[in-house]
Design a protein around this motif. Structure first.
Motif, short mmCIF file in Angstrom:
data_model
loop_
_atom_site.label_atom_id
_atom_site.label_comp_id
_atom_site.label_asym_id
_atom_site.label_seq_id
_atom_site.Cartn_x
_atom_site.Cartn_y
_atom_site.Cartn_z
N ALA A 1 0.83 -1.20 0.00
CA ALA A 1 0.00 0.00 0.00
C ALA A 1 0.87 1.25 0.00
N GLN A 2 1.93 1.23 0.80
CA GLN A 2 2.83 2.40 0.85
C GLN A 2 3.57 2.56 -0.47
N GLU A 3 3.94 1.46 -1.09
CA GLU A 3 4.61 1.52 -2.39
C GLU A 3 3.69 2.15 -3.44
N ALA A 4 2.40 1.82 -3.37
CA ALA A 4 1.44 2.41 -4.30
C ALA A 4 1.31 3.91 -4.07
N LEU A 5 1.31 4.31 -2.81
CA LEU A 5 1.27 5.75 -2.49
C LEU A 5 2.51 6.45 -3.05
N ALA B 1 -11.17 5.61 -9.78
CA ALA B 1 -9.87 5.05 -9.43
C ALA B 1 -9.37 5.62 -8.10
N LYS B 2 -9.55 6.90 -7.90
CA LYS B 2 -9.10 7.54 -6.65
C LYS B 2 -9.86 6.97 -5.45
N LYS B 3 -11.15 6.74 -5.62
CA LYS B 3 -11.95 6.17 -4.54
C LYS B 3 -11.50 4.74 -4.22
N LEU B 4 -11.25 3.95 -5.26
CA LEU B 4 -10.78 2.58 -5.06
C LEU B 4 -9.44 2.58 -4.34
N LEU B 5 -8.56 3.50 -4.72
CA LEU B 5 -7.24 3.59 -4.10
C LEU B 5 -7.37 3.97 -2.63
N GLU B 6 -8.20 4.95 -2.34
CA GLU B 6 -8.40 5.39 -0.96
C GLU B 6 -8.95 4.26 -0.10
N ASP B 7 -9.92 3.52 -0.63
CA ASP B 7 -10.55 2.44 0.12
C ASP B 7 -9.54 1.37 0.52
N GLU B 8 -8.81 0.87 -0.47
CA GLU B 8 -7.90 -0.25 -0.19
C GLU B 8 -6.74 0.19 0.69
N ILE B 9 -6.15 1.34 0.41
CA ILE B 9 -4.99 1.77 1.19
C ILE B 9 -5.39 2.10 2.62
N SER B 10 -6.58 2.64 2.81
CA SER B 10 -7.02 2.94 4.18
C SER B 10 -7.16 1.66 4.99
N PHE B 11 -7.67 0.59 4.38
CA PHE B 11 -7.77 -0.70 5.06
C PHE B 11 -6.38 -1.29 5.32
N ALA B 12 -5.52 -1.20 4.31
CA ALA B 12 -4.19 -1.80 4.42
C ALA B 12 -3.33 -1.11 5.48
N LEU B 13 -3.46 0.20 5.61
CA LEU B 13 -2.64 0.95 6.55
C LEU B 13 -3.35 1.24 7.88
N GLU C 1 -3.07 12.16 2.07
CA GLU C 1 -1.76 11.62 1.69
C GLU C 1 -1.64 11.51 0.18
N ILE C 2 -2.71 11.08 -0.47
CA ILE C 2 -2.71 10.97 -1.93
C ILE C 2 -2.49 12.35 -2.54
N HIS C 3 -3.19 13.35 -2.02
CA HIS C 3 -3.05 14.71 -2.56
C HIS C 3 -1.62 15.22 -2.37
N THR C 4 -1.03 14.94 -1.20
CA THR C 4 0.34 15.39 -0.93
C THR C 4 1.33 14.71 -1.87
N LYS C 5 1.11 13.43 -2.16
CA LYS C 5 1.99 12.71 -3.07
C LYS C 5 1.86 13.25 -4.50
N LEU C 6 0.65 13.58 -4.90
CA LEU C 6 0.42 14.09 -6.25
C LEU C 6 0.89 15.53 -6.40
N GLU C 7 0.80 16.29 -5.33
CA GLU C 7 1.10 17.72 -5.37
C GLU C 7 2.00 18.11 -4.18
N PRO C 8 3.23 17.61 -4.16
CA PRO C 8 4.13 17.95 -3.06
C PRO C 8 4.38 19.46 -3.05
N PRO C 9 4.46 20.08 -1.88
CA PRO C 9 4.71 21.52 -1.80
C PRO C 9 5.99 21.90 -2.54
#
Length: 218
Positions: A69-73, A133-145, A155-163
């Motif tokens: 899950a972290q690798e996907a993030l 796709a974003k909803k599916l990603l959020e669902d699975e990663i939230s369960f996994a982590l 976290e997804i937003h931060t990864k996509l748009e780092p400051p």
């Protein structure tokens, strides 16, 4: 065939999201007793029945590990291959990835479409695909982590748009005119028909939740 999953186990149903095995039972089909999984999909409030023998073929799998899950993030903020400007080709490529259903495939879709949207507004179909796709990603990663969906969404937003980060897109490959919206209705109709074909498998594969009473306790 031995049951790969157990009652109360969380699983991922490609393109549908995280579900829970609520029952394993046998159902008569063509004079033969067939073992089925009953799966409750919380995101869509839907119950599906899947033959045990078809589960692997349909891509039903366990939720990924915390490491995966972290690798996907992390994948969301990595460099990636050039993106075609032909939205029809891009849409089909990402749709194929969504049907494969791995968490990294879904992360690739989110990364691709988010970065493309920074260049130009996505067509309606792609916007819907991105949201799914974003909803599916959020669902699975939230369960996994073991985190809330809100935390994972951030976290997804931060990864996509780092400051202070610059775009990860190397360059755009221009194949066809991205403005060819005259085919939108045809593409939309084809997508709708494809989805219906996928969802409404033969009775041997999947029975929808309509077979159950709304008041049935899951």
């Amino acid at each position: 065939m031995a049951n790969k999953f157990k009652v109360d186990q969380k699983v991922v149903y490609p393109s549908q999201g995280v579900g829970k095995i609520t029952k394993i039972f046998e159902k008569k089909f063509k004079d033969e007793m067939i073992p089925y999984y009953e799966i409750y999909i919380e995101a869509s409030d839907m119950v599906v029945m899947v033959p045990v023998s078809k589960a692997e073929e349909l891509g039903i799998r366990q939720i990924v590990s915390a490491k995966e899950a972290q690798e996907a993030l992390n994948l969301l903020s990595e460099d990636f291959e050039p993106i075609t400007s032909d939205w029809k080709l891009r849409y089909q490529m990402n749709l194929d990835l969504l049907k494969k259903g791995s968490v990294k495939d879904i992360a690739q879709i989110v990364r691709c479409l988010y970065n493309r949207s920074k260049i130009k507004e996505l067509p309606i179909l792609e916007r819907k695909l991105y949201d799914s796709a974003k909803k599916l990603l959020e669902d699975e990663i939230s369960f996994a982590l073991g985190k809330s969906e809100k935390e994972i969404e951030q976290e997804i937003h931060t990864k996509l748009e780092p400051p202070g980060a610059v775009s990860k897109i190397k360059h755009i490959v221009a194949l066809d005119d991205d403005e060819d919206d005259d085919l939108m209705d045809d593409i939309n109709e084809k997508s709708k028909n494809d989805d219906e074909d996928d969802d409404l498998e033969s009775d041997e594969d999947i029975d929808e939740a309509d077979d159950f009473d709304d008041d049935e306790e899951l």
